[in-house]
Design a protein around this motif. Structure first.
Motif, short mmCIF file in Angstrom:
data_model
loop_
_atom_site.label_atom_id
_atom_site.label_comp_id
_atom_site.label_asym_id
_atom_site.label_seq_id
_atom_site.Cartn_x
_atom_site.Cartn_y
_atom_site.Cartn_z
N ALA A 125 80.54 24.27 67.19
CA ALA A 125 81.86 23.77 67.57
C ALA A 125 81.83 22.93 68.84
N VAL A 126 80.83 23.16 69.69
CA VAL A 126 80.72 22.40 70.95
C VAL A 126 79.47 21.53 70.97
N ASP A 127 78.83 21.35 69.80
CA ASP A 127 77.63 20.52 69.67
C ASP A 127 76.51 20.99 70.58
N LEU A 128 76.36 22.31 70.70
CA LEU A 128 75.23 22.87 71.44
C LEU A 128 73.95 22.65 70.63
N PRO A 129 72.85 22.24 71.25
CA PRO A 129 71.59 22.08 70.51
C PRO A 129 71.14 23.41 69.89
N VAL B 18 49.07 29.26 55.30
CA VAL B 18 48.90 27.96 55.94
C VAL B 18 48.83 26.88 54.86
N HIS B 19 49.63 25.83 55.03
CA HIS B 19 49.70 24.78 54.01
C HIS B 19 50.24 23.49 54.63
N PRO B 20 50.06 22.36 53.94
CA PRO B 20 50.58 21.10 54.47
C PRO B 20 52.09 20.99 54.28
N ALA B 21 52.71 20.17 55.12
CA ALA B 21 54.12 19.82 54.97
C ALA B 21 54.28 18.35 55.29
N ARG B 22 55.26 17.73 54.66
CA ARG B 22 55.55 16.32 54.92
C ARG B 22 57.00 16.20 55.37
N PHE B 23 57.29 15.14 56.13
CA PHE B 23 58.61 15.00 56.74
C PHE B 23 59.18 13.61 56.48
N ALA B 24 60.50 13.55 56.31
CA ALA B 24 61.17 12.31 55.94
C ALA B 24 61.08 11.29 57.07
N ALA B 25 60.81 10.04 56.68
CA ALA B 25 60.72 8.96 57.66
C ALA B 25 62.04 8.80 58.40
N GLY B 26 61.95 8.67 59.71
CA GLY B 26 63.13 8.46 60.54
C GLY B 26 63.91 9.70 60.89
N SER B 27 63.47 10.86 60.42
CA SER B 27 64.19 12.11 60.67
C SER B 27 63.81 12.71 62.01
N CYS B 28 64.63 13.64 62.47
CA CYS B 28 64.29 14.40 63.67
C CYS B 28 62.99 15.15 63.45
N ALA B 29 62.81 15.74 62.26
CA ALA B 29 61.58 16.48 61.96
C ALA B 29 60.36 15.58 62.10
N GLY C 80 75.70 21.23 53.81
CA GLY C 80 75.96 20.01 54.55
C GLY C 80 74.81 19.50 55.38
N LEU C 81 73.70 20.20 55.39
CA LEU C 81 72.51 19.74 56.11
C LEU C 81 71.72 18.74 55.27
N THR C 82 70.83 18.02 55.93
CA THR C 82 69.92 17.11 55.25
C THR C 82 68.53 17.73 55.20
N VAL C 83 67.94 17.77 54.03
CA VAL C 83 66.57 18.27 53.89
C VAL C 83 65.62 17.17 54.33
N THR C 84 64.74 17.47 55.29
CA THR C 84 63.84 16.44 55.83
C THR C 84 62.39 16.90 55.87
N GLY C 85 62.07 18.05 55.29
CA GLY C 85 60.70 18.51 55.26
C GLY C 85 60.43 19.33 54.02
N VAL D 215 65.25 21.32 57.72
CA VAL D 215 66.62 20.84 57.49
C VAL D 215 67.20 20.43 58.84
N GLU D 216 68.15 19.50 58.82
CA GLU D 216 68.75 19.07 60.08
C GLU D 216 70.13 18.48 59.83
N ASP D 217 70.86 18.31 60.93
CA ASP D 217 72.17 17.67 60.88
C ASP D 217 72.09 16.42 61.75
N PRO D 218 71.89 15.25 61.14
CA PRO D 218 71.72 14.03 61.94
C PRO D 218 72.97 13.59 62.67
N ALA D 219 74.12 14.18 62.33
CA ALA D 219 75.37 13.81 62.99
C ALA D 219 75.53 14.50 64.34
N ARG D 220 74.67 15.49 64.63
CA ARG D 220 74.80 16.24 65.87
C ARG D 220 73.67 15.90 66.84
#
Length: 241
Positions: free
Chosen positions: A106-110, A151-162, A185-190, A200-205
């Motif tokens: 509600a207050v955009d706390l990280p 332990v395994h590999p992971a990939r992340f979306a281009a331009g994302s916070c991740a 409402g989150l975006t999957v980025t990994g 997952v992340e919220d790019p609007a915050r």
């Protein structure tokens, strides 16, 4: 400059130390080490419903960032499902953490969510969970054995916070038998190499990121440093992997 204060959500569990065997509020020290290494001060938040969101808002006013720690499964009723036989919940954590999380949003706390914390973010944003990944994958590679990380590999979306935190790809350590089905409402980025959701992340915050693995156990300070930078409102870029 005063160090940012990062609240870390905690367990209430039966614990033993010295001559004592009693209920304790606790969190693995690795979370505290990573927050400290990132330049912030850690405070532990007990699993408490806080009397509702009004009290949670009062707590959040004293924090600069929120770290949702790993732990037990989330009550399936919170995303409209019946419990799987393997699901083990802690309703006190669900109530307390969701109250604090909604107050933080509600207050955009990280906010940084780790494992259960990533799943809690998804549920808070209207998403749902896969309650037992082996039923879907046919294997237990994300939780190979009690106390053993997969332990395994992971990939992340281009331009994302991740991607800014971890690079385009990295090796991660998982310990979870559940996973994110819908991120709401989150975006999957990994994603893991078997397409299990890893970030997952919220790019609007300002900063809302959930990771399905345990960077604190790898000594990987990067996501905690990103949280602390956001909490301190620093504008320095996240260093490349």
């Amino acid at each position: 400059m005063t160090r940012p204060i990062i609240g870390i959500t905690a367990y209430a569990e039966q614990a033993r130390w010295g001559v004592w065997d009693t209920r304790a509020v606790l969190v693995p020290e690795a979370y505290v080490r990573m927050v400290r290494a990132a330049g912030a001060r850690a405070v532990v938040i007990p699993p408490d419903d806080l009397g509702g969101r009004e009290d949670a808002a009062g707590l959040v006013e004293r924090l600069d960032g929120l770290l949702l720690a790993g732990g037990a499964d989330i009550e399936p009723g919170r995303y409209g499902a019946e419990a799987h036989p393997s699901t083990v919940t802690r309703p006190d954590r669900d109530a307390g953490e969701l109250a604090v999380l909604h107050a933080a949003l509600a207050v955009d706390l990280p906010v940084l969510g780790v494992c259960r914390g990533a799943e809690l973010l998804a549920v808070a944003y209207g998403g749902s969970l896969i309650q037992h990944l082996p039923d879907v994958l046919g294997n237990g590679r994300h939780q190979p054995a009690p106390g053993v990380y997969g332990v395994h590999p992971a990939r992340f979306a281009a331009g994302s916070c991740a991607e800014r935190v971890f690079g385009a790809a990295d090796e991660v350590n998982s310990y979870h038998h559940q996973g994110i089905d819908s991120a709401g409402g989150l975006t999957v980025t990994g994603w893991a190499d078997d397409d299990v959701v890893e970030a997952v992340e919220d790019p609007a915050r300002r900063f809302v990121l959930g990771v399905q693995w345990h960077p604190e156990e790898m000594g990987d300070v990067r996501p905690f440093a990103a949280l602390v930078r956001a909490a301190a409102s620093l504008e320095s870029p996240i260093p490349a992997h």
